[in-house]
Design an enzyme around this catalytic site. Structure first.
Site, PDB file in Angstrom:
ATOM      1  N   GLY A  31       0.868  -1.360   0.080  1.00 44.89           N
ATOM      2  CA  GLY A  31      -0.008  -0.184  -0.019  1.00 44.89           C
ATOM      3  C   GLY A  31       0.661   1.309  -0.062  1.00 44.89           C
ATOM      4  O   GLY A  31       1.916   1.386  -0.358  1.00 44.89           O
ATOM      5  N   HIS A  37       4.623   1.868  -7.879  1.00 41.22           N
ATOM      6  CA  HIS A  37       3.776   0.889  -8.000  1.00 41.22           C
ATOM      7  C   HIS A  37       2.936   1.052  -9.038  1.00 41.22           C
ATOM      8  O   HIS A  37       2.470  -0.169  -9.724  1.00 41.22           O
ATOM      9  CB  HIS A  37       2.862   1.115  -6.741  1.00 41.22           C
ATOM     10  CG  HIS A  37       3.489   1.138  -5.255  1.00 41.22           C
ATOM     11  ND1 HIS A  37       3.939   1.961  -4.447  1.00 41.22           N
ATOM     12  CD2 HIS A  37       3.997  -0.251  -4.668  1.00 41.22           C
ATOM     13  CE1 HIS A  37       4.453   1.513  -3.408  1.00 41.22           C
ATOM     14  NE2 HIS A  37       4.534   0.292  -3.663  1.00 41.22           N
ATOM     15  N   GLN A  61       7.813  -9.659   7.803  1.00 40.62           N
ATOM     16  CA  GLN A  61       8.951  -9.105   7.361  1.00 40.62           C
ATOM     17  C   GLN A  61       9.445  -7.851   8.018  1.00 40.62           C
ATOM     18  O   GLN A  61      10.664  -7.263   7.817  1.00 40.62           O
ATOM     19  CB  GLN A  61       8.633  -8.768   5.864  1.00 40.62           C
ATOM     20  CG  GLN A  61       7.892  -7.608   5.492  1.00 40.62           C
ATOM     21  CD  GLN A  61       7.495  -7.562   4.059  1.00 40.62           C
ATOM     22  OE1 GLN A  61       6.927  -8.391   3.571  1.00 40.62           O
ATOM     23  NE2 GLN A  61       8.264  -6.508   3.412  1.00 40.62           N
ATOM     24  N   GLY A 149       9.165  -4.237  -8.376  1.00 41.14           N
ATOM     25  CA  GLY A 149      10.249  -3.375  -8.781  1.00 41.14           C
ATOM     26  C   GLY A 149      11.633  -3.807  -8.602  1.00 41.14           C
ATOM     27  O   GLY A 149      11.903  -4.738  -7.695  1.00 41.14           O
ATOM     28  N   LYS A 151      13.947  -1.830  -7.751  1.00 40.17           N
ATOM     29  CA  LYS A 151      14.503  -1.001  -6.508  1.00 40.17           C
ATOM     30  C   LYS A 151      14.965  -1.943  -5.391  1.00 40.17           C
ATOM     31  O   LYS A 151      15.932  -1.797  -4.678  1.00 40.17           O
ATOM     32  CB  LYS A 151      13.679   0.070  -6.025  1.00 40.17           C
ATOM     33  CG  LYS A 151      14.148   0.989  -4.870  1.00 40.17           C
ATOM     34  CD  LYS A 151      13.099   1.975  -4.352  1.00 40.17           C
ATOM     35  CE  LYS A 151      11.970   1.351  -3.449  1.00 40.17           C
ATOM     36  NZ  LYS A 151      12.873   0.708  -2.296  1.00 40.17           N
ATOM     37  N   SER A 187       9.871   5.615  -3.106  1.00 41.83           N
ATOM     38  CA  SER A 187       9.543   4.731  -1.913  1.00 41.83           C
ATOM     39  C   SER A 187       8.662   5.448  -0.861  1.00 41.83           C
ATOM     40  O   SER A 187       8.460   6.514  -0.864  1.00 41.83           O
ATOM     41  CB  SER A 187      10.777   4.480  -1.384  1.00 41.83           C
ATOM     42  OG  SER A 187      10.493   3.638   0.024  1.00 41.83           O
ATOM     43  N   SER A 188       7.602   4.280  -0.379  1.00 47.28           N
ATOM     44  CA  SER A 188       6.696   4.908   0.691  1.00 47.28           C
ATOM     45  C   SER A 188       7.509   5.340   1.601  1.00 47.28           C
ATOM     46  O   SER A 188       6.946   6.348   2.454  1.00 47.28           O
ATOM     47  CB  SER A 188       5.846   3.512   1.033  1.00 47.28           C
ATOM     48  OG  SER A 188       5.096   2.997  -0.064  1.00 47.28           O
TER      49      SER A 188
END
Length: 294
Positions: A31, A37, A61, A149, A151, A187-188
């Protein structure tokens, strides 16, 4: 876009699509969706008839001192973005659906060697959590294709190895890292950065690029390059976690058989942990050390 919260209901819907001959692409996320995304969703649409996206902040995680409770959750905005991109199904399970008997008693999947170094060394158990949730989501969705992704290069490597080792009939597609105009990987967690930190953060990608250029020009003292990069990051105000030049396939030190090089880096800026990478392809017709930047 239809939303499902249970594995049984989602699988029933997907099975209906499959019986009509539709192919399925899957994009698992946690999310707080950004342009990176959405690019994954766009790629998924190119490879299948139906796109399934999941949003699940996976507690397995996260380490004991990591940001699970503070991880940004923006569900309403996420739904709007996915609808606009044309995703057909959203899987939005609760933790009790994924880990009905709790995480401690849940079967876990570990991918050895690829999980051991880099982020794996800094975040013990992280990739076990990643492999476990991705495998479970794969079993629920049963996609033809899954999109991730680049990344999170080590994560992508771990997932590809797991899929290969466990004979999962899923095509794994990696999508190039989405970046802001100044080079910072989207990035979030970038939302945690204050104004000053946000101006410093692109240094990580700049140092990666400088290191790649040095190798492409024939400089092969990798330990010196790694040390110089760490010093540059620390001087800029980032606290280097690791900065490693390695074989892109094994994530181990470069050898004469290496065909692609990846430079992996992680650093903290305040309380925010940033990761990034760049790659180089080896030119097989040239002497070792002649590398072309990718």
């Amino acid at each position: 876009m239809k939303t499902y919260s249970t594995a049984a209901s989602l699988r029933a819907a997907i099975n209906t699509e499959k019986r009509s001959g539709k192919t399925i692409a899957f994009v698992p996320t946690m999310g707080n969706l950004h342009e990176g995304h959405l690019r994954l969703v766009q790629h998924a649409k190119q490879h299948a008839d139906i796109v399934v996206v999941s949003i699940f902040v996976n507690p397995l995680q996260f380490g004991a001192n990591e940001d699970l409770s503070n991880y940004p959750r923006t569900l309403a905005a996420d739904k709007e973005k996915l609808f606009a991109e044309g995703a057909q199904y959203l899987f939005l399970p609760h933790a009790s659906e994924i880990y009905p008997e709790g995480m401690d008693s849940h079967t876990k999947i570990s991918v050895p060697e690829l999980s051991d170094n880099h982020c794996g060394a800094s975040r013990p158990g992280h990739f076990t959590g990643v492999a476990t949730i991705v495998a479970k989501l794969f079993n629920i969705v049963q996609p033809d294709t899954a999109v991730f992704g680049e990344k999170d290069f080590q994560q992508l490597s771990v997932i590809r190895k797991m899929v290969s080792d466990l004979c999962m009939p899923i095509n794994i597609i990696g999508v190039a890292t989405a970046r802001a105009q100044d080079g910072l990987a989207l990035s979030s967690r970038n939302g945690y950065l204050n104004t000053e930190q946000r101006s410093i953060a692109p240094t990580l990608h700049r140092v990666l690029q400088e290191t790649r250029e040095a190798i492409a020009c024939g400089y092969d003292s990798y330990s010196n390059l790694e040390q110089h990069a760490k010093i540059s990051l620390n001087k800029a105000g980032l606290k280097s976690d690791y900065f490693t030049i390695c074989d892109a396939r094994t994530l181990r030190p470069i050898t004469g058989d290496t065909e692609e090089v990846v430079i992996l880096a992680a650093a903290k800026l305040g309380t925010t942990r940033l990761i990034d990478n760049v790659t180089l392809n080896v030119n097989p017709s040239a002497d070792w050390g002649m590398l072309a930047a990718n």
